[in-house]
Enzyme design. Structure first.
Site, short mmCIF file in Angstrom:
data_model
loop_
_atom_site.label_atom_id
_atom_site.label_comp_id
_atom_site.label_asym_id
_atom_site.label_seq_id
_atom_site.Cartn_x
_atom_site.Cartn_y
_atom_site.Cartn_z
NE ARG A 102 41.69 40.45 46.13
CZ ARG A 102 42.49 40.73 45.05
NH1 ARG A 102 43.79 40.97 44.75
NH2 ARG A 102 41.77 40.95 43.73
CG HIS A 129 38.66 37.63 40.64
ND1 HIS A 129 38.11 38.65 41.41
CD2 HIS A 129 39.89 38.16 40.25
CE1 HIS A 129 38.93 39.78 41.49
NE2 HIS A 129 39.89 39.27 40.83
CD GLN A 132 39.61 40.94 36.46
OE1 GLN A 132 40.21 41.48 37.49
NE2 GLN A 132 39.42 41.30 35.18
CG ASP A 219 45.04 34.38 36.58
OD1 ASP A 219 45.89 35.45 36.83
OD2 ASP A 219 44.36 33.84 37.51
CB CYS A 259 42.41 39.02 35.88
SG CYS A 259 43.43 37.91 36.52
NE ARG A 287 37.78 43.98 39.02
CZ ARG A 287 38.71 43.43 39.85
NH1 ARG A 287 39.84 43.21 39.38
NH2 ARG A 287 38.35 43.42 41.19
N1 NVA Z 1 44.47 33.96 40.17
C1 NVA Z 1 44.95 34.97 40.61
C2 NVA Z 1 44.26 36.08 40.40
C3 NVA Z 1 44.77 37.67 40.66
C4 NVA Z 1 43.83 38.76 40.44
C5 NVA Z 1 45.22 35.00 42.16
O1 NVA Z 1 44.40 34.50 42.76
O2 NVA Z 1 46.44 35.40 42.57
N1 CP Z 2 42.87 41.50 38.57
C1 CP Z 2 42.74 41.80 40.18
O1 CP Z 2 41.79 41.49 41.05
O2 CP Z 2 43.96 42.63 40.53
P1 CP Z 2 44.54 43.10 41.73
O3 CP Z 2 44.95 41.79 42.25
O4 CP Z 2 45.43 44.16 41.78
O5 CP Z 2 43.22 43.65 42.81
#
Ligand code: NVA
Ligand code: CP
Length: 302
Positions: A102, A129, A132, A219, A259, A287
């Site tokens: 990540r 993502h 997800q 989101d 998500c 997930r």
């Molecule tokens: N768009 C959000 C998704 C988190 C799972 C982010 O990148 O923070």
């Molecule tokens: N939706 C998602 O990816 O959650 P986290 O940021 O908690 O991993």
């Protein structure tokens, strides 16, 4: 399947195969049937951003499959002090059987795959993502059956989630509509691809996008890494919310997905969130199952 870097790399057939394996693994887990398909294998999990769901579901997923998972925070790794990703990839390939990462730049994930010799799984970048959205497709299939011709609508920031939802939805034959403020649209190449390969609409009109939707998504208005813009974004996005007026124009049996983490009274009202909480937490649960399917496909013996 060698890697999961982005959904664009997968065919519809491969996506369906992952979803079918995930359905089976979910059913079997609920019935106490274990599959140690990754016995003796170790997944490294590099996190350059926070996580609840991704971290825990990958770790539990590896455990369920008989393998191990290592949590590797960039705060502790040399990568956080500037060691090149090309070197990190080649070193970790000597120890591990796969990496889930990540991070911010999609290019970093692609570089890991290029320089490493083990499967790389994208656990979120600024661009997309994929894990997800595989869970989202699984959840929509559970609740709505065949996705062909169903309408998915996303309201909010044209971010990593939006990019993957458009690709996943169009590949599965869904109609996809997106409502974003001007200047906050999803990736231009993805939108062009979507228009050429399916039924796609991007507008700044929320009610137009949500009309007759089978599934509504949203989101956060400020993603990880955009914390300094949060205040300004709260003003820009204030009307881009899933609330009763949006629910009213969608299909009467519309489902709502998020998500998570969610900001109540920002991108979604507490009322809508709670009314659709079962669907949203099914999405979070899935997930685990879908990532186990991805792990089996990428790390399993061919
Ligand atoms: N768009 C959000 C998704 C988190 C799972 C982010 O990148 O923070
Ligand atoms: N939706 C998602 O990816 O959650 P986290 O940021 O908690 O991993």
């Amino acid at each position: 399947m060698k890697h999961l870097l982005k959904l664009m790399d997968l065919s519809k057939k491969e996506i369906i195969e992952i979803l079918n394996i995930a359905d089976q693994l979910k059913y079997e887990k609920k019935h106490g049937i274990e599959h140690h398909l990754l016995k003796g294998k170790t997944l490294g999990m590099i996190f350059e951003k926070s996580s609840t769901r991704t971290r825990v579901s990958f770790e539990v997923g590896m455990y369920d499959l008989g393998g191990n998972a290592l949590f590797l925070s960039s705060r502790d790794l040399q990568i956080g002090r500037g060691e090149p990703v090309e070197d990190t990839a080649r070193v970790l390939s000597r120890y591990l059987d796969g990496i889930m990462i990540r991070t911010f730049a999609q290019a970093e994930v692609e570089a890991l795959a290029e320089y490493g010799s083990i499967p790389i799984i994208n656990g979120l970048t600024d661009y997309c993502h994929p894990c997800q959205v595989l869970a989202d497709l699984m959840t929509m299939r559970e609740h709505k059956g065949n996705l062909e011709g169903k309408k998915m609508c996303y309201i909010g920031d044209g971010n990593n989630m939006t990019n993957s939802l458009i690709v996943g939805g169009i590949k599965m034959g869904m109609k996809v509509s997106v409502a974003c403020p001007k200047g906050y649209e999803p990736d231009a190449d993805i939108m062009n691809w979507a228009s050429e390969n399916g039924e796609f609409l991007c507008t700044d009109n929320i009610l137009e996008a949500a009309a007759d939707a089978d599934v509504l998504f949203t989101d956060v208005w400020a993603s990880m890494g955009q914390e300094s813009e949060a205040e300004e974004r709260r003003k820009i996005f204030k009307n881009y919310q899933i609330n009763d007026s949006v629910i009213d124009v969608a299909k009467s049996d519309v489902m709502v997905q998020h998500c998570l983490p969610a900001h109540r009274e920002e991108e979604i009202t507490a009322k809508v969130f709670e009314a659709h909480a079962d669907e949203i937490f099914d999405e979070a649960e899935n997930r685990l199952h879908v990532q186990k399917a991805v792990l089996v496909k990428c790390l399993g013996d061919k």
